[in-house]
Structure formats: C-alpha cells, structure tokens
Design a protein around this motif. Structure first.
Motif, PDB file in Angstrom:
ATOM      1  N   UNK A  97       0.868  -1.075   0.120  1.00 52.19           N
ATOM      2  CA  UNK A  97       0.059  -0.014   0.096  1.00 52.19           C
ATOM      3  C   UNK A  97       0.764   1.231   0.090  1.00 52.19           C
ATOM      4  N   UNK A  98       0.235   2.308  -0.743  1.00 51.42           N
ATOM      5  CA  UNK A  98       0.811   3.629  -0.675  1.00 51.42           C
ATOM      6  C   UNK A  98      -0.271   4.526  -0.036  1.00 51.42           C
ATOM      7  N   UNK A  99       0.146   5.248   0.825  1.00 47.84           N
ATOM      8  CA  UNK A  99      -0.830   6.111   1.767  1.00 47.84           C
ATOM      9  C   UNK A  99      -0.286   7.527   1.523  1.00 47.84           C
ATOM     10  N   UNK A 100      -1.273   8.407   1.030  1.00 45.99           N
ATOM     11  CA  UNK A 100      -0.892   9.872   0.721  1.00 45.99           C
ATOM     12  C   UNK A 100      -1.875  10.731   1.260  1.00 45.99           C
ATOM     13  N   UNK A 101      -1.482  11.903   1.339  1.00 49.30           N
ATOM     14  CA  UNK A 101      -2.197  13.207   1.631  1.00 49.30           C
ATOM     15  C   UNK A 101      -2.624  13.791   0.308  1.00 49.30           C
ATOM     16  N   UNK A 102      -3.920  13.233  -0.109  1.00 45.62           N
ATOM     17  CA  UNK A 102      -4.098  13.956  -1.485  1.00 45.62           C
ATOM     18  C   UNK A 102      -4.300  15.564  -1.714  1.00 45.62           C
ATOM     19  N   UNK A 103      -4.213  16.138  -0.444  1.00 43.04           N
ATOM     20  CA  UNK A 103      -4.231  17.634  -0.598  1.00 43.04           C
ATOM     21  C   UNK A 103      -3.085  18.106  -1.219  1.00 43.04           C
ATOM     22  N   UNK A 104      -1.778  17.502  -1.318  1.00 44.08           N
ATOM     23  CA  UNK A 104      -0.720  17.960  -2.156  1.00 44.08           C
ATOM     24  C   UNK A 104      -1.002  17.440  -3.632  1.00 44.08           C
ATOM     25  N   UNK A 105      -0.370  18.373  -4.408  1.00 39.63           N
ATOM     26  CA  UNK A 105      -0.537  18.164  -5.776  1.00 39.63           C
ATOM     27  C   UNK A 105       0.134  16.630  -6.119  1.00 39.63           C
ATOM     28  N   UNK A 106      -0.453  16.018  -6.879  1.00 38.52           N
ATOM     29  CA  UNK A 106      -0.243  14.654  -7.183  1.00 38.52           C
ATOM     30  C   UNK A 106      -0.516  14.455  -8.570  1.00 38.52           C
ATOM     31  N   UNK A 107       0.111  13.414  -9.109  1.00 36.40           N
ATOM     32  CA  UNK A 107      -0.130  13.051 -10.470  1.00 36.40           C
ATOM     33  C   UNK A 107       0.017  11.411 -10.615  1.00 36.40           C
ATOM     34  N   UNK A 108      -0.476  10.473 -11.631  1.00 30.48           N
ATOM     35  CA  UNK A 108      -0.197   9.137 -11.724  1.00 30.48           C
ATOM     36  C   UNK A 108       0.116   8.845 -13.237  1.00 30.48           C
ATOM     37  N   UNK A 109       0.828   7.930 -13.370  1.00 26.08           N
ATOM     38  CA  UNK A 109       1.219   7.518 -14.835  1.00 26.08           C
ATOM     39  C   UNK A 109       1.162   6.017 -15.059  1.00 26.08           C
ATOM     40  N   UNK A 110       0.950   5.521 -16.182  1.00 23.51           N
ATOM     41  CA  UNK A 110       1.455   4.161 -16.519  1.00 23.51           C
ATOM     42  C   UNK A 110       1.808   4.261 -17.981  1.00 23.51           C
ATOM     43  N   UNK A 111       3.241   4.158 -18.059  1.00 21.32           N
ATOM     44  CA  UNK A 111       3.888   4.225 -19.451  1.00 21.32           C
ATOM     45  C   UNK A 111       3.954   3.042 -19.837  1.00 21.32           C
ATOM     46  N   UNK A 112       3.323   1.792 -19.489  1.00 24.44           N
ATOM     47  CA  UNK A 112       3.667   0.366 -20.038  1.00 24.44           C
ATOM     48  C   UNK A 112       2.190   0.237 -20.964  1.00 24.44           C
ATOM     49  N   UNK A 113       2.196  -0.837 -21.570  1.00 22.57           N
ATOM     50  CA  UNK A 113       1.223  -1.531 -22.488  1.00 22.57           C
ATOM     51  C   UNK A 113       0.019  -1.996 -21.619  1.00 22.57           C
ATOM     52  N   UNK A 114       0.157  -2.315 -20.484  1.00 18.11           N
ATOM     53  CA  UNK A 114      -0.622  -3.072 -19.746  1.00 18.11           C
ATOM     54  C   UNK A 114      -1.214  -2.164 -18.736  1.00 18.11           C
ATOM     55  N   UNK A 115      -2.482  -2.607 -17.956  1.00 11.38           N
ATOM     56  CA  UNK A 115      -3.282  -1.966 -17.088  1.00 11.38           C
ATOM     57  C   UNK A 115      -2.732  -2.062 -15.743  1.00 11.38           C
ATOM     58  N   UNK A 116      -2.771  -1.066 -14.914  1.00 11.14           N
ATOM     59  CA  UNK A 116      -2.433  -1.053 -13.472  1.00 11.14           C
ATOM     60  C   UNK A 116      -3.862  -1.030 -12.921  1.00 11.14           C
ATOM     61  N   UNK A 117      -4.232  -1.869 -11.873  1.00 12.03           N
ATOM     62  CA  UNK A 117      -5.518  -1.914 -10.922  1.00 12.03           C
ATOM     63  C   UNK A 117      -4.867  -1.950  -9.476  1.00 12.03           C
ATOM     64  N   UNK A 118      -5.789  -0.936  -8.887  1.00 14.64           N
ATOM     65  CA  UNK A 118      -5.511  -0.887  -7.314  1.00 14.64           C
ATOM     66  C   UNK A 118      -6.957  -0.545  -6.734  1.00 14.64           C
ATOM     67  N   UNK A 119      -7.090  -0.959  -5.202  1.00  7.64           N
ATOM     68  CA  UNK A 119      -7.857  -0.687  -4.533  1.00  7.64           C
ATOM     69  C   UNK A 119      -7.591   0.735  -3.738  1.00  7.64           C
ATOM     70  N   UNK A 120      -8.692   1.741  -4.165  1.00  5.17           N
ATOM     71  CA  UNK A 120      -8.183   3.140  -3.685  1.00  5.17           C
ATOM     72  C   UNK A 120      -9.447   3.214  -2.647  1.00  5.17           C
ATOM     73  N   UNK A 121      -9.067   3.836  -1.459  1.00  6.04           N
ATOM     74  CA  UNK A 121      -9.995   4.115  -0.252  1.00  6.04           C
ATOM     75  C   UNK A 121      -9.331   5.248   0.393  1.00  6.04           C
ATOM     76  N   UNK A 122     -10.585   6.043   1.040  1.00  3.02           N
ATOM     77  CA  UNK A 122      -9.954   7.010   1.642  1.00  3.02           C
ATOM     78  C   UNK A 122     -10.274   6.959   3.196  1.00  3.02           C
ATOM     79  N   UNK A 123      -9.275   7.208   4.061  1.00  2.00           N
ATOM     80  CA  UNK A 123      -9.362   6.801   5.526  1.00  2.00           C
ATOM     81  C   UNK A 123      -9.356   8.224   6.063  1.00  2.00           C
ATOM     82  N   UNK A 124      -9.729   8.390   7.320  1.00  2.00           N
ATOM     83  CA  UNK A 124      -9.507   9.668   8.218  1.00  2.00           C
ATOM     84  C   UNK A 124      -8.143   9.852   8.652  1.00  2.00           C
ATOM     85  N   UNK A 125      -7.946  10.952   8.325  1.00  2.00           N
ATOM     86  CA  UNK A 125      -6.297  11.824   8.632  1.00  2.00           C
ATOM     87  C   UNK A 125      -6.391  11.300  10.360  1.00  2.00           C
TER      88      UNK A 125
END
Length: 152
Positions: A97-125
């Motif tokens: 898992x990667x946990x982040x404070x998404x109030x900071x500017x952020x970006x994601x990318x996938x430069x491969x040919x395949x899909x990336x799948x994750x479970x995204x969920x929000x937790x109380x700070x």
C-alpha cells in the motif's frame, strides 16, 4: 460485491466498523484501473481531513529493455508506472500500500502497455480526533438532509 471479492469486502467492513473510513461525500472506495499509455494529470484533493490509500492489485511488470527506455512517451527519470506527490515519486508494487495526503499536488501515470489496477480508499487523517470526525459527519448529514449535497 461480497460474493466476488469476499476478502476485500471484509477489509472494507472492518475499516468501517473501526470508524476509519472517511464517511463524507468526499470519501471514496473503489477499484481504479489506469490503462497502459495513460496518465492522470497533476491535481489536488479538496481537503486534508483524509488520507488516500492505494493498494496495488495488478501492476505491469517493469520493462528495462533498451527499446522501452528510448520511446518518446517514457520519461527516463521516473518509474514506468507510478505516482508523484509533491516532490516525491513512488512506484507501485503489488500488495504494498501507498498512503498519501491527496491535498498535495499529485499525478499518476502508466507508461507500460498493460493496465494497472488498485483498490483506492479514503481514510480519516489520524490527526482528526473522533469528536471532530463526528461533527464533520454531522455537518455533511445536515447538508444532505437540506438537499444541499447528494441524495437525501
């Protein structure tokens, strides 16, 4: 959902039971697919009351071949699939898992040919106390009851 993803459903249920899920209109829990050769441009979340967790379930294999490094779409200073939060770059690894404070500017990318799948969920700070969580949830419940946000 419970029949197809029983372990995931149990984890979500346990987090909800422990009152850790971010229960407001800004709280999400879903499977996120980022197809190959795609990205989500830099953006920020609406507040710092929550932390966002990415639990990678399917991550494309690294492609370290010289031809992969020389494509015009790949930026050599970053991983093939990953994210940047403020000035930190991370690569996804299945099951870590990667946990982040998404109030900071952020970006994601996938430069491969395949899909990336994750479970995204929000937790109380963790800095938001239980009493504050209840008051925030009550505020959103009041607004929902007035018809100002979401469905009644």
């Amino acid at each position: 959902f419970k029949e197809r993803c029983p372990k995931t459903a149990q984890v979500i249920y346990d987090l909800e039971k422990e009152r850790m899920l971010f229960g407001t209109p800004f709280g999400f829990c879903f499977f996120s697919t980022l197809h190959g050769k795609s990205s989500i441009k830099a953006h920020s979340g609406p507040m710092n009351l929550r932390l966002r967790m990415h639990m990678p379930l399917m991550v494309p294999k690294k492609d370290d071949t010289p031809s992969a490094k020389n494509t015009k779409d790949v930026i050599p200073s970053r991983p093939t699939t990953g994210m940047r939060v403020a000035d930190q770059t991370r690569e996804w690894h299945e099951g870590s898992a990667i946990v982040l404070d998404d109030s900071y500017v952020h970006e994601v990318w996938n430069d491969s040919e395949e899909s990336r799948v994750l479970l995204l969920l929000d937790l109380w700070h963790p800095d938001v106390k239980m009493e504050e969580r209840e008051k925030i949830a009550n505020m959103f419940s009041f607004a929902r009851g007035k018809g100002w946000i979401g469905a009644k």
